[in-house]
Design an enzyme around this catalytic site. Structure first.
Site, PDB file in Angstrom:
ATOM      1  NE  ARG A  26      13.747   8.046  -1.233  1.00 59.80           N
ATOM      2  CZ  ARG A  26      13.043   9.151  -0.991  1.00 59.80           C
ATOM      3  NH1 ARG A  26      13.621  10.337  -1.083  1.00 59.80           N
ATOM      4  NH2 ARG A  26      11.764   9.077  -0.670  1.00 59.80           N
ATOM      5  CG  ASP A  81       0.394   8.063 -18.571  1.00 64.81           C
ATOM      6  OD1 ASP A  81       1.384   8.506 -19.168  1.00 64.81           O
ATOM      7  OD2 ASP A  81       0.268   8.129 -17.343  1.00 64.81           O
ATOM      8  CD  GLU A 112       5.240  11.332 -16.169  1.00 62.22           C
ATOM      9  OE1 GLU A 112       4.563  10.330 -16.426  1.00 62.22           O
ATOM     10  OE2 GLU A 112       5.631  11.627 -15.020  1.00 62.22           O
ATOM     11  N   GLY A 162      14.863   5.060 -11.718  1.00 60.66           N
ATOM     12  CA  GLY A 162      15.736   4.995 -12.884  1.00 60.66           C
ATOM     13  C   GLY A 162      16.753   6.122 -12.940  1.00 60.66           C
ATOM     14  CD  GLU A 163      14.459  11.038 -13.478  1.00 61.85           C
ATOM     15  OE1 GLU A 163      14.718  11.949 -12.658  1.00 61.85           O
ATOM     16  OE2 GLU A 163      13.385  10.981 -14.104  1.00 61.85           O
ATOM     17  CG  ASP A 197      11.635   5.403  -0.424  1.00 65.93           C
ATOM     18  OD1 ASP A 197      12.408   5.298  -1.391  1.00 65.93           O
ATOM     19  OD2 ASP A 197      11.399   6.485   0.145  1.00 65.93           O
ATOM     20  CG  LEU A 235      12.882   1.698 -13.968  1.00 67.50           C
ATOM     21  CD1 LEU A 235      14.299   1.194 -13.759  1.00 67.50           C
ATOM     22  CD2 LEU A 235      11.912   0.539 -14.175  1.00 67.50           C
ATOM     23  N   GLY A 236       9.636   4.116 -11.184  1.00 63.61           N
ATOM     24  CA  GLY A 236       9.299   4.894 -10.004  1.00 63.61           C
ATOM     25  C   GLY A 236       8.569   3.983  -9.047  1.00 63.61           C
ATOM     26  CG  ASN A 237       5.311   3.667  -5.393  1.00 65.18           C
ATOM     27  OD1 ASN A 237       5.958   2.882  -4.701  1.00 65.18           O
ATOM     28  ND2 ASN A 237       3.993   3.790  -5.288  1.00 65.18           N
TER      29      ASN A 237
END
Length: 399
Positions: free
Chosen positions: A287, A150, A387, A335-336, A285, A211-213
């Protein structure tokens, strides 16, 4: 089916994501995740073609047992796939300053990964378990295990961006510097964005937001990364699910000296109890934030803080791109999919030339890609990351 498939492993602190991919056709034959490892409720979920499966693991199963299950209970039942695996690609979060590109894993690379554990304390130990277990399970592929870093994409960052304003001695002696993360994802979506925008990657100026956890932002000038928000470790930068991101370092001294909280506890607070979880005291989360920010003041506060931090990074990085910005890219689970967040953020960026298209922004999610701004705006794109495909394509080179 191709004769050359790659097993891709992404061993996290409490999970293993796995897939079997044909790098040439980009077809994914098997994909899944073993999660909640070392906990009572550990389990494995996987997909073969269009068929979904799920199984509980033995209570408190660790990475070793989970990998054995993946091979013995999933791959062994698909021998036509198993026998065509010619290499194993491992995602490695931090390879230090010596690992600048993907490579076959040997003793030297293993030492570099071990030496970089302080910079990725949750991830690198898990990567090593995955590597050593792969050596045991696939002795015929022991020289076909590939490390894909990474941090490699961020090796083009100049020293005026990777050095910290602390005594230079700490960099020269101990390699304390910015390393970044999510480089595999930033690299993938930047190339995809340049294709969508019909601009050669070597002439593309982009800001990519994974943009994730966990989350990070990168500034890309002429196709090369020149700055990124994560630092020595994945703790620095934007607000994340459970990580605090940027804070005043003096908070550490206050917590330790005034409140008598141990360094170990402070590390746990900043890494596992902060971010969105700390701001809401309910959930990490996103969400929950998306679903409740219009009707819940706690969720609204968390959303505003998240977008404020993110907009600051985007605004700052635009100044590094030599007066030309071709677009910004959103990827990762948040992000998605988080269209409310994207709208709030892009509205903050109006002064910079962005204008949201509400209809496109709402539609482009759940695996879709495209531009979510109006035609007279600087483009903002949503591009699902992949990825695993990058790792497979990098790994097949060494088989």
């Amino acid at each position: 089916m191709s004769q050359n498939l790659i097993l891709v492993l992404n061993c996290g602190s409490s999970s293993i994501k796995f897939s079997v991919i044909d790098p040439k056709t980009e077809k994914k034959y098997i994909s899944g995740i073993a999660e909640c490892l070392k906990l009572k409720e550990s389990s494995v979920k996987w997909k073969i073609d269009k068929s979904y499966h799920e199984s509980s693991l033995n209570e408190y199963s660790d990475h070793n047992l989970a990998l054995r299950f993946i091979v013995n209970e999933i791959l062994q039942h698909k021998k036509d796939i198993l026998k065509k695996i010619v290499g194993i690609g491992h995602r490695i979060v931090n390879g230090g300053i010596k690992c600048t590109k993907s490579t076959i894993i040997d003793e030297k690379i293993l030492k570099n990964i071990k030496d970089s554990i302080p910079f990725a304390p949750l991830h690198n130990p898990a990567h090593l378990i995955g590597i050593y277990e792969s050596f045991k399970i696939f002795p015929n592929l022991i020289n076909k295990n590939v490390a894909v870093f990474d941090t490699a994409f961020h090796q083009t960052i100049p020293e005026d961006s990777y050095l910290y304003a602390i005594p230079y001695y700490f960099y020269k002696k101990y390699n304390i510097r910015r390393y970044g993360a999510h480089g595999i994802s930033h690299s993938y979506v930047s190339k995809k964005a340049s294709n969508i925008l019909n601009i050669p990657i070597e002439k593309s100026n982009l800001i990519t937001c994974h943009l994730g956890n966990g989350g990070s932002v990168s500034a890309i000038l002429n196709g090369k990364c020149i700055d990124t928000s994560m630092g020595l470790t994945p703790l620095e930068g934007i607000v994340m699910g459970t990580r605090c991101g940027d804070i005043d370092p003096s908070i550490i001294f206050y917590l330790h000296e005034k409140l008598k909280i141990s360094v170990k506890e402070i590390r746990e607070i900043f890494s596992e109890k902060s971010g969105l979880l700390g701001l809401t005291n309910i959930s990490s989360d996103f969400r929950y934030i998306e679903d409740n920010f219009l009707k819940n003041k706690i969720a609204k506060r968390a959303m505003k803080i998240y977008c404020n931090r993110l907009s600051k990074y985007i605004g700052a990085y635009i100044t590094l791109l030599e007066n030309k910005l071709d677009g910004i890219v959103f990827t990762g689970g948040i992000g998605e999919n988080a269209y409310n967040m994207r709208e709030l953020l892009i509205n903050k960026l109006k002064i910079l030339g962005f204008e949201i298209n509400k209809e496109k922004n709402f539609k482009i999610r759940l695996g879709r890609s495209g531009i979510i701004t109006n035609s007279n705006s600087i483009p903002a794109l949503v591009i699902p990351t992949n990825e695993e495909l990058v790792i497979a394509k990098e790994s097949i080179i060494f088989t």
